[in-house]
Every structure is written in C-alpha cells, then in structure tokens.
Design a protein around this motif. Structure first.
Motif, mmCIF file in Angstrom:
data_model
loop_
_atom_site.group_PDB
_atom_site.id
_atom_site.type_symbol
_atom_site.label_atom_id
_atom_site.label_comp_id
_atom_site.label_asym_id
_atom_site.label_seq_id
_atom_site.Cartn_x
_atom_site.Cartn_y
_atom_site.Cartn_z
ATOM 1 N N LEU A 145 0.903 -1.316 -0.269
ATOM 2 C CA LEU A 145 0.119 -0.095 0.043
ATOM 3 C C LEU A 145 1.126 1.070 0.021
ATOM 4 O O LEU A 145 0.498 2.619 -0.123
ATOM 5 N N ASN A 146 2.533 1.366 -0.116
ATOM 6 C CA ASN A 146 2.846 2.276 0.491
ATOM 7 C C ASN A 146 2.735 2.996 1.693
ATOM 8 O O ASN A 146 2.855 4.639 1.094
ATOM 9 N N ILE A 147 2.872 2.843 2.820
ATOM 10 C CA ILE A 147 1.951 3.568 3.954
ATOM 11 C C ILE A 147 3.633 4.191 4.162
ATOM 12 O O ILE A 147 3.448 5.332 5.062
ATOM 13 N N ASN A 148 4.537 3.202 3.799
ATOM 14 C CA ASN A 148 5.951 3.382 4.571
ATOM 15 C C ASN A 148 6.064 5.322 3.885
ATOM 16 O O ASN A 148 7.239 5.711 4.157
ATOM 17 N N LYS A 149 6.324 5.667 2.733
ATOM 18 C CA LYS A 149 6.773 6.501 1.797
ATOM 19 C C LYS A 149 6.529 7.974 2.233
ATOM 20 O O LYS A 149 6.424 8.455 1.119
ATOM 21 N N VAL A 150 5.074 7.628 2.793
ATOM 22 C CA VAL A 150 4.022 9.509 3.028
ATOM 23 C C VAL A 150 4.281 9.277 4.333
ATOM 24 O O VAL A 150 3.491 8.195 5.196
ATOM 25 N N PRO A 151 3.697 10.769 5.075
ATOM 26 C CA PRO A 151 3.128 10.797 6.288
ATOM 27 C C PRO A 151 1.764 10.177 5.986
ATOM 28 O O PRO A 151 1.343 10.335 5.085
ATOM 29 N N PHE A 152 1.290 9.422 7.242
ATOM 30 C CA PHE A 152 0.229 8.708 7.211
ATOM 31 C C PHE A 152 -0.603 9.560 7.317
ATOM 32 O O PHE A 152 -2.136 9.267 6.855
ATOM 33 N N LEU A 153 -0.692 10.639 7.451
ATOM 34 C CA LEU A 153 -2.390 11.292 7.935
ATOM 35 C C LEU A 153 -2.273 11.927 5.728
ATOM 36 O O LEU A 153 -3.328 11.731 5.643
ATOM 37 N N ILE A 154 -0.968 12.365 5.143
ATOM 38 C CA ILE A 154 -1.084 12.705 3.665
ATOM 39 C C ILE A 154 -1.675 10.478 3.384
ATOM 40 O O ILE A 154 -2.940 11.017 2.421
ATOM 41 N N PHE A 155 -1.414 9.839 3.684
ATOM 42 C CA PHE A 155 -2.673 8.120 3.068
ATOM 43 C C PHE A 155 -4.105 8.493 3.397
ATOM 44 O O PHE A 155 -4.431 7.052 2.592
ATOM 45 N N LEU A 156 -3.982 8.582 5.129
ATOM 46 C CA LEU A 156 -5.512 8.447 5.150
ATOM 47 C C LEU A 156 -6.494 9.361 4.615
ATOM 48 O O LEU A 156 -7.360 8.972 3.889
ATOM 49 N N VAL A 157 -5.814 11.064 3.919
ATOM 50 C CA VAL A 157 -6.304 11.530 3.393
ATOM 51 C C VAL A 157 -6.307 11.354 1.731
ATOM 52 O O VAL A 157 -8.409 11.765 1.237
ATOM 53 N N VAL A 158 -5.762 10.540 1.185
ATOM 54 C CA VAL A 158 -5.593 10.291 -0.427
ATOM 55 C C VAL A 158 -7.070 8.849 -0.234
ATOM 56 O O VAL A 158 -7.578 8.875 -1.268
#
Length: 204
Positions: A61-74
């Motif tokens: 899922l590439n969770i480790n590539k961006v801040p978690f909040l950005i992942f959650l918003v996307v």
C-alpha cells in the motif's frame, strides 16, 4: 448534487469526503499558527516493535512512503469518490443504487488499489518525511533548522535537516530543556526521539 451526497446510499462516502474537507481546513489553520498536522498518526505504524509498517500489505500500500495523514486523506478521498461513482453507475444501469453492504466494500477495495498507486506518485514529489517508520537512531546528532513555528517544551515546531544521503527530512522538534525556546530559523541538534516529536538542543 446535494441530493446525491445526502442520499442514504451515499452516507459513508459523503462522511469520508467531509472528513477530508475538515482535515484540509485544520491543516490550513494550524499552518497559520506555525504548526502542521502531517506528523499526526505516524506512530500508528508501530506494532510490537516490528510494526504494521513492515508487513507485506503495508509495503504494497506504500504507507511507509508518505506521512500517515497524507495516506489517510488520499484513501478517504478515493473511497468517497469511488462510492459515488459506483452508485451513480448502478443507478444508471439498474435504476437503483447499490445498498451500503455492496457499495462500501467495492468502494473500499477500489480506493485501496488507487491509493497505493497514487501515494507512490506523491512520494516521488514530496521530500522524504521522517516518521516512526524510519530508523530514528540514524538521525540522532543531526543538525536541523526550525522552518515553521516556535518550539517550546510540549509545543513542537517543524524543522528540516538533510541526512547523509542528501535527502531532506521534516520533523517536529521541541526543546530538551524545559525552559528553552527555539525560534524560526534557529539551528538545533536532534538528541532523542519521542512518540510524536524529537527533543533537541540548541546548535552552538
């Protein structure tokens, strides 16, 4: 459009998009006051030392590539949009939208697939952002510069530093000493990682 968003069949998708809107507003407000929400939730990845971040699913899922909040918003954005599209297509083809039991799982699966690809693209555009998923010990002793806000104990500010691979990182820092204050533009040394921020001393 309002009727579509307020429709009972689109309830969860509307909630997801509303949540994204409020996160956007809160980030704007926090930026005005010299803070940022981007570091929130990064500790979510830590589970039993190894961490959820290290599982094959999380890596896919590439969770480790961006801040978690950005992942959650996307994820929430594509979940909401996918649900609205699925129900829109269903209404056009069958004359009625799917029930939540059908549309929510379909939208969630579609959102996960799209989010994984989108986050991978976003990670290439963003500078590397340090989170709990990174080996924090490598950053002890790094010299960072306060970029946004004024740091005091319990009230961290954003700082930037460059690692030995010449990659920039953005972290939240607060003073190691109780009465210390760091103003924007000051340089500090990272000395200890806390759950949500770094403790730092003034760079002499």
């Amino acid at each position: 459009m309002t009727d579509v968003l307020l429709s009972p069949t689109n309830f969860w998708f509307s909630i997801a998009l509303i949540a994204v809107f409020f996160v956007f507003i809160l980030e704007l407000i926090s930026t005005v006051f010299g803070a940022s929400l981007l570091g929130l939730g990064d500790d979510f990845a830590e589970v039993d030392g190894e961490g959820f971040i290290n599982t094959s699913l999380a890596n896919w899922l590439n969770i480790n590539k961006v801040p978690f909040l950005i992942f959650l918003v996307v994820l929430l954005t594509f979940f909401g949009l996918s649900g609205l599209i699925i129900n829109g297509v269903a209404a056009s083809v069958f004359g009625v939208a799917f029930s939540a039991i059908v549309s929510v799982p379909l939208a969630f699966i579609a959102a996960l697939l799209i989010t994984a690809k989108t986050v991978n693209i976003i990670s290439r555009l963003l500078p590397s952002v340090e989170s709990s998923a990174v080996n924090s010990d490598d950053f002890i002793g790094s010299v960072a510069e306060i970029t946004i806000g004024r740091a005091s104990r319990g009230n961290p500010a954003e700082a930037k530093f460059t690692d030995h691979y010449s990659q920039p990182h953005f972290v939240l820092v607060e003073p190691f000493e109780e009465e210390e204050l760091f103003a924007q533009g000051e340089r500090v040394i990272l000395v200890q990682k806390n759950q949500h921020s770094w403790l730092a001393t003034r760079y002499q």
